[in-house]
Scaffold this motif. Structure first.
Motif, PDB file in Angstrom:
ATOM      1  N   THR A   1       2.345   1.679  -3.465  1.00 35.32           N
ATOM      2  CA  THR A   1       1.300   2.165  -4.365  1.00 35.32           C
ATOM      3  C   THR A   1       1.046   3.650  -4.150  1.00 35.32           C
ATOM      4  OG1 THR A   1       0.244  -0.021  -4.359  1.00 35.32           O
ATOM      5  CG2 THR A   1      -1.099   1.850  -5.079  1.00 35.32           C
ATOM      6  N   GLU A   2       1.038   4.081  -2.874  1.00 34.16           N
ATOM      7  CA  GLU A   2       0.833   5.494  -2.577  1.00 34.16           C
ATOM      8  C   GLU A   2       1.962   6.346  -3.139  1.00 34.16           C
ATOM      9  OE1 GLU A   2       0.507   8.476   1.299  1.00 34.16           O
ATOM     10  OE2 GLU A   2       0.448   6.292   1.553  1.00 34.16           O
ATOM     11  N   LEU A   3       3.205   5.842  -3.016  1.00 35.88           N
ATOM     12  CA  LEU A   3       4.346   6.589  -3.536  1.00 35.88           C
ATOM     13  C   LEU A   3       4.248   6.749  -5.044  1.00 35.88           C
ATOM     14  CD1 LEU A   3       7.137   7.870  -3.278  1.00 35.88           C
ATOM     15  CD2 LEU A   3       8.124   5.581  -3.345  1.00 35.88           C
TER      16      LEU A   3
ATOM     17  N   ALA B   1      10.820   7.585  -0.608  1.00 36.88           N
ATOM     18  CA  ALA B   1       9.756   8.500  -0.203  1.00 36.88           C
ATOM     19  C   ALA B   1      10.316   9.894  -0.028  1.00 36.88           C
ATOM     20  CB  ALA B   1       9.117   8.026   1.100  1.00 36.88           C
TER      21      ALA B   1
ATOM     22  N   ALA C   1       1.536   6.627  -6.811  1.00 39.93           N
ATOM     23  CA  ALA C   1       0.393   7.481  -7.112  1.00 39.93           C
ATOM     24  C   ALA C   1       0.753   8.960  -6.975  1.00 39.93           C
ATOM     25  CB  ALA C   1      -0.780   7.139  -6.196  1.00 39.93           C
ATOM     26  N   GLN C   2       1.643   9.269  -6.035  1.00 35.86           N
ATOM     27  CA  GLN C   2       2.067  10.657  -5.871  1.00 35.86           C
ATOM     28  C   GLN C   2       2.780  11.183  -7.112  1.00 35.86           C
ATOM     29  OE1 GLN C   2       4.457  10.766  -2.341  1.00 35.86           O
ATOM     30  NE2 GLN C   2       2.746  10.382  -0.949  1.00 35.86           N
TER      31      GLN C   2
ATOM     32  N   LEU D   1       6.438   8.186   4.236  1.00 35.51           N
ATOM     33  CA  LEU D   1       6.903   6.910   3.718  1.00 35.51           C
ATOM     34  C   LEU D   1       8.380   6.731   4.007  1.00 35.51           C
ATOM     35  CD1 LEU D   1       5.051   6.803   0.290  1.00 35.51           C
ATOM     36  CD2 LEU D   1       4.303   5.935   2.503  1.00 35.51           C
TER      37      LEU D   1
ATOM     38  N   ALA E   1       0.830  -1.209   0.000  1.00 34.80           N
ATOM     39  CA  ALA E   1       0.000   0.000   0.000  1.00 34.80           C
ATOM     40  C   ALA E   1       0.861   1.256   0.000  1.00 34.80           C
ATOM     41  CB  ALA E   1      -0.926  -0.010   1.223  1.00 34.80           C
ATOM     42  N   GLN E   2       1.970   1.233   0.742  1.00 34.80           N
ATOM     43  CA  GLN E   2       2.867   2.394   0.777  1.00 34.80           C
ATOM     44  C   GLN E   2       3.535   2.606  -0.577  1.00 34.80           C
ATOM     45  OE1 GLN E   2       5.193   1.128   4.214  1.00 34.80           O
ATOM     46  NE2 GLN E   2       4.445   2.903   5.353  1.00 34.80           N
TER      47      GLN E   2
END
Length: 475
Positions: A394-396, A443, A398-399, A449, A391-392
């Motif tokens: 994926t978030e990175l 991150a 996505a940013q 992150l 999930a982390q």
């Protein structure tokens, strides 16, 4: 008080909208800064005096050729009462002769590279290889010209203590945004600002006349010590700056412009000895233009909607495993056991009536060697980077947005920032003219992150993306 900074002088928490409070904090801030500067001046003046008058060793790693030893109780009574010892430099029996050999060969007419070749060919460990505990980040493959130059320009070998060769400057992180604060940078001081002890305070390896002759030769060549190092500012943006490595020597390749184009080059033979049988061309070049297009296509393919879940899963699974014991640590463990066994034998010989003077010399030597091995063994293990969850990751990603679109519209500076965020690392193999690409997402330093240093993405450059390929043709 929760949610604010409580200051007794204003009778409660600070109100940033209150002009009186702002004035009080400005006064306190100025007083605090003034006291900090006064403390800094007092400390530096004291250290300069201790160096110049007492010749005291003020800390740091000992120069190659010396080791640290206890010289007796600390001169400060309070520290002596706590059992603290005064530390100082004593010649290292293994490396001191190497320093003397370097000076002798240089005055005999040998250049820096010739000396480095000879030491490497004779199997003499370079400084970073000899002291692995302090240099785990260096390969220690061979002697370099820079290592020879540092030894030839260090006045400590004449038996005098030296301090203030470098200084710490505070510079703004961003001149356009003062609120970001400062960072510290180490810079060299000119020779006239060095503080050198008046007397000889430790065993010299080189006499003063020999040292002066060497400095005169270096100055005639334009390599004399003590001058302010020029701050070289890059006039061009290299999108892979610090991210391209040579596959032969594993060193970072340097950016260079030629005919208006950006290249990355490795000139290992210009700096390091080749007597250790490393096969390396005189120059290795890689053109930036040959990498950018295929790499962008590979990154876009890796993170497109239909493949991103698989990419993220493999990145999460490829993170660094538990660290294993290094070869240096294993050897140190064996050496400690061997020296313990010898010490037991020496003590038994002493009890059996052997010559105390001879056996005592053996014991001291064994204890010294055991201490060296113990330092390696007791060195803190490399910290394992925290693991990122899928999930982390994926978030990175996505940013960053649509990587293909971002890279297609980015100017060189923004493109370099994207590569940095993705943690792209390129390893160029000139024998096959192929580039191995790894991506280790990083991150943002201001985000929540963490950095993954172990996970890698093998990317295919130039042909349809296939996860799992590790050698990719980009040139």
């Amino acid at each position: 008080m929760r949610g604010g900074l409580w200051v007794p002088e204003v009778g409660g928490p600070i109100d940033p909208d209150n002009e009186a409070h702002d004035l009080v904090m400005s006064v306190f801030g100025g007083m605090s800064k003034g006291e900090r500067n006064r403390i800094k001046v007092r400390v530096r003046t004291s250290m300069a005096s201790q160096t110049q008058v007492e010749g005291r060793f003020l800390g740091g790693r000992p120069p190659y050729g010396y080791t640290l030893a206890n010289l007796g109780p600390h001169p400060n009574p309070a520290k002596a009462a706590d059992g603290r010892q005064l530390r100082g430099l004593v010649p290292d029996p293994n490396t001191a002769p190497v320093v003397q050999r370097i000076y002798t060969e240089f005055l005999a007419g040998n250049g820096l590279y010739v000396i480095a070749e000879g030491l490497t060919a004779d199997g003499i460990l370079c400084p970073s290889a000899y002291d692995r505990a302090r240099n785990p980040h260096r390969r220690g493959t061979a002697w370099s010209k820079s290592a020879i130059r540092v030894i030839l320009t260090n006045p400590r070998y004449t038996g005098r203590q030296v301090w203030n060769k470098q200084r710490t400057d505070e510079v703004l992180l961003d001149v356009d945004d003062v609120a970001l604060g400062h960072t510290t940078i180490m810079r060299w001081n000119p020779k006239e600002k060095w503080v050198i002890s008046k007397d000889i305070v430790h065993t010299p390896l080189i006499d003063a006349d020999t040292f002066d002759q060497v400095q005169q030769v270096l100055q005639r060549r334009g390599d004399g010590p003590g001058f302010e190092h020029k701050q070289h500012r890059s006039r061009h943006i290299y999108v892979f700056k610090g991210r391209v490595y040579c596959g032969l020597c594993h060193r970072k390749m340097q950016g260079q412009r030629s005919n208006g184009e950006a290249y990355y080059r490795c000139r290992y033979p210009e700096e390091y000895a080749l007597a250790n049988k490393i096969v390396h061309p005189r120059n290795v070049y890689l053109r930036e233009r040959d990498i950018v297009g295929p790499l962008d296509d590979a990154l876009a393919a890796a993170f497109r909607p239909g493949r991103i879940d698989r990419t993220v899963a493999m990145m999460a699974a490829a993170q660094a495993p538990e660290p294993v014991e290094s070869e240096a640590t294993r050897q140190a463990r064996v050496q400690v056991a061997n020296w313990d066994a010898k010490l037991t034998t020496y003590r038994a010989a002493l009890e059996a009536g052997a010559d105390p003077e001879v056996v005592t010399g053996w014991i001291k030597e064994a204890q010294t060697e055991r201490a060296k091995a113990a330092r390696v063994l007791n060195a803190p293990p490399p910290s394992r980077a925290p693991q990122m969850t899928p999930a982390q990751i994926t978030e990175l990603v996505a940013q960053l947005g649509d990587i293909g679109v971002v890279l297609g519209e980015a100017d060189p500076a923004d493109r370099a920032a994207v590569y940095q965020q993705l943690g792209v690392r390129l390893t160029y193999h000139p024998d096959t003219q192929k580039v191995r690409v790894q991506a280790q997402p990083v991150a943002d330093s201001h985000g929540d992150l963490v950095c993954v240093r172990g996970g890698t993405i093998p990317l295919n450059c130039g042909i349809p993306y296939t996860f799992g390929q590790v050698v990719n043709e980009c040139a």
